[in-house]
Design a protein around this motif. Structure first.
Motif, PDB file in Angstrom:
ATOM      1  N   SER A 102      42.308 143.034 107.791  1.00 49.05           N
ATOM      2  CA  SER A 102      41.771 141.765 108.264  1.00 49.05           C
ATOM      3  C   SER A 102      40.889 141.130 107.198  1.00 49.05           C
ATOM      4  CB  SER A 102      40.979 141.975 109.556  1.00 49.05           C
ATOM      5  OG  SER A 102      39.882 142.846 109.322  1.00 49.05           O
ATOM      6  N   GLN A 103      40.798 139.802 107.250  1.00 47.09           N
ATOM      7  CA  GLN A 103      39.972 139.089 106.280  1.00 47.09           C
ATOM      8  C   GLN A 103      38.498 139.305 106.594  1.00 47.09           C
ATOM      9  OE1 GLN A 103      42.360 135.414 107.196  1.00 47.09           O
ATOM     10  NE2 GLN A 103      41.846 134.958 105.067  1.00 47.09           N
ATOM     11  N   PRO A 104      37.671 139.559 105.592  1.00 49.03           N
ATOM     12  CA  PRO A 104      36.244 139.749 105.817  1.00 49.03           C
ATOM     13  C   PRO A 104      35.581 138.479 106.349  1.00 49.03           C
ATOM     14  CG  PRO A 104      36.876 140.513 103.646  1.00 49.03           C
ATOM     15  CD  PRO A 104      38.036 139.764 104.190  1.00 49.03           C
ATOM     16  N   ARG A 143      37.567 130.495 101.781  1.00 48.98           N
ATOM     17  CA  ARG A 143      38.998 130.637 102.058  1.00 48.98           C
ATOM     18  C   ARG A 143      39.773 130.957 100.786  1.00 48.98           C
ATOM     19  NH1 ARG A 143      38.017 125.991 105.198  1.00 48.98           N
ATOM     20  NH2 ARG A 143      39.027 124.660 103.647  1.00 48.98           N
ATOM     21  N   GLY A 169      39.613 134.450  99.864  1.00 43.29           N
ATOM     22  CA  GLY A 169      40.272 135.395 100.750  1.00 43.29           C
ATOM     23  C   GLY A 169      39.487 135.782 101.976  1.00 43.29           C
ATOM     24  N   GLY A 170      38.382 135.091 102.256  1.00 38.98           N
ATOM     25  CA  GLY A 170      37.556 135.427 103.406  1.00 38.98           C
ATOM     26  C   GLY A 170      37.632 134.398 104.511  1.00 38.98           C
ATOM     27  N   LEU A 171      36.994 134.715 105.625  1.00 43.40           N
ATOM     28  CA  LEU A 171      36.820 133.797 106.750  1.00 43.40           C
ATOM     29  C   LEU A 171      35.362 133.364 106.784  1.00 43.40           C
ATOM     30  CD1 LEU A 171      38.775 135.710 109.542  1.00 43.40           C
ATOM     31  CD2 LEU A 171      39.562 133.702 108.271  1.00 43.40           C
ATOM     32  N   ASP A 187      30.522 140.682 107.190  1.00 49.11           N
ATOM     33  CA  ASP A 187      30.981 141.542 106.105  1.00 49.11           C
ATOM     34  C   ASP A 187      30.375 141.120 104.772  1.00 49.11           C
ATOM     35  OD1 ASP A 187      32.853 143.128 107.705  1.00 49.11           O
ATOM     36  OD2 ASP A 187      33.989 141.271 107.858  1.00 49.11           O
ATOM     37  N   ARG A 243      35.859 135.653  95.033  1.00 54.00           N
ATOM     38  CA  ARG A 243      36.799 136.761  95.202  1.00 54.00           C
ATOM     39  C   ARG A 243      36.099 138.104  95.040  1.00 54.00           C
ATOM     40  NH1 ARG A 243      41.768 134.306  91.581  1.00 54.00           N
ATOM     41  NH2 ARG A 243      42.578 132.842  93.152  1.00 54.00           N
ATOM     42  N   VAL A 302      34.228 138.745  98.310  1.00 59.00           N
ATOM     43  CA  VAL A 302      35.162 139.086  99.381  1.00 59.00           C
ATOM     44  C   VAL A 302      35.728 140.485  99.178  1.00 59.00           C
ATOM     45  CG1 VAL A 302      37.392 138.488 100.415  1.00 59.00           C
ATOM     46  CG2 VAL A 302      35.714 136.693  99.941  1.00 59.00           C
ATOM     47  N   SER A 335      35.296 143.501 101.747  1.00 58.35           N
ATOM     48  CA  SER A 335      36.458 144.212 102.284  1.00 58.35           C
ATOM     49  C   SER A 335      36.253 145.723 102.231  1.00 58.35           C
ATOM     50  CB  SER A 335      37.717 143.859 101.493  1.00 58.35           C
ATOM     51  OG  SER A 335      38.017 142.495 101.590  1.00 58.35           O
TER      52      SER A 335
END
Length: 229
Positions: free
Chosen positions: A2-4, A36, A39-41, A61, A218, A221, A225
């Motif tokens: 899942s995205q952090p 975004r 790679g995150g939310l 996260d 990145r 993220v 992760s």
């Protein structure tokens, strides 16, 4: 995987939209866009009571402390310079509490501009209240080159000298406890700071959300992760 979930601090100000004119929690849209792209939310964090910070950080996260108003000089034992902006006491208190909670819990942390300066203040450091040459004009993003410190966390993310989007008039003066410089401008100004491993805590003086290079985000993220949260 899942995205952090990456929390991004916001600020309170008066705003107008549609038929409304009232106080609102604001965040330039480029911040969640950068999350975004990394790679995150993104989730917005409006100012709250400092006592809530640990509970908020426990659900994240990773944390981004966004740019904005000058840190009130009393926070680092200084008298205000005439060129220092008006205080944002509610925001200072909330974001300092978030930083403390993130560092205590090992939550990956990225400070952007004001966020870097506040990280330094949270660690007992001080700020230079005004310097020239790091902003083009009021409301205009400029650009200048920053050079990474070899072997630093920032240097591992962006190993080459890079031209970055910049808009600030304050900077780190005395470094806070445990912080090390990880990038400099050509005039020697500290442009990034970080804590030593195993912490993942990085501050950058510029505005990566205003550019096209998502490598710093990145990095955050990726650390989020692997945080096991």
């Amino acid at each position: 995987m899942s995205q952090p979930l990456i929390g991004v601090t916001t600020y309170l100000d008066r705003a107008r939209w549609g038929v409304w004119d009232m106080r609102a929690a604001l965040l330039p849209e480029r911040y969640p866009r950068l999350v975004r792209e990394g790679g995150g939310l993104a989730v917005m964090l409006p100012p709250d009571v400092p006592g809530a910070a640990a509970a908020v950080v426990a659900r994240l996260d990773g944390l981004v402390v966004a740019g904005g108003a000058d840190v009130e000089p009393v926070r680092y034992g200084a008298e205000p310079d005439p060129r220092t902006g008006p205080p944002a006491r509610e925001r200072d208190a909330w974001e300092l509490a978030l930083i403390d909670a993130a560092l205590a819990s090992g939550t990956p942390l990225l400070g952007i501009c004001r966020g870097m300066q506040l990280l330094n203040v949270a660690r007992g450091g001080t700020l230079t209240q005004h310097l020239d040459g790091h902003a083009e004009a009021v409301g205009v993003i400029g650009r200048h080159t920053v050079k990474p410190v070899p072997g630093s966390l920032y240097g591992s993310l962006v190993p080459e000298a890079a031209e970055v989007p910049t808009y600030h008039h304050q900077a780190v003066d005395r470094l806070g406890a445990g912080l090390a410089p990880s990038a400099h401008a050509e005039d020697g100004t500290v442009e990034a700071v970080e804590l030593a491993a195993p912490a993942w805590a990085l501050g950058v003086q510029w505005h990566p959300e205003m550019g096209e290079d998502p490598r710093v985000m990145r990095g955050l993220v990726a650390a989020a992760s692997g945080a096991g949260r």
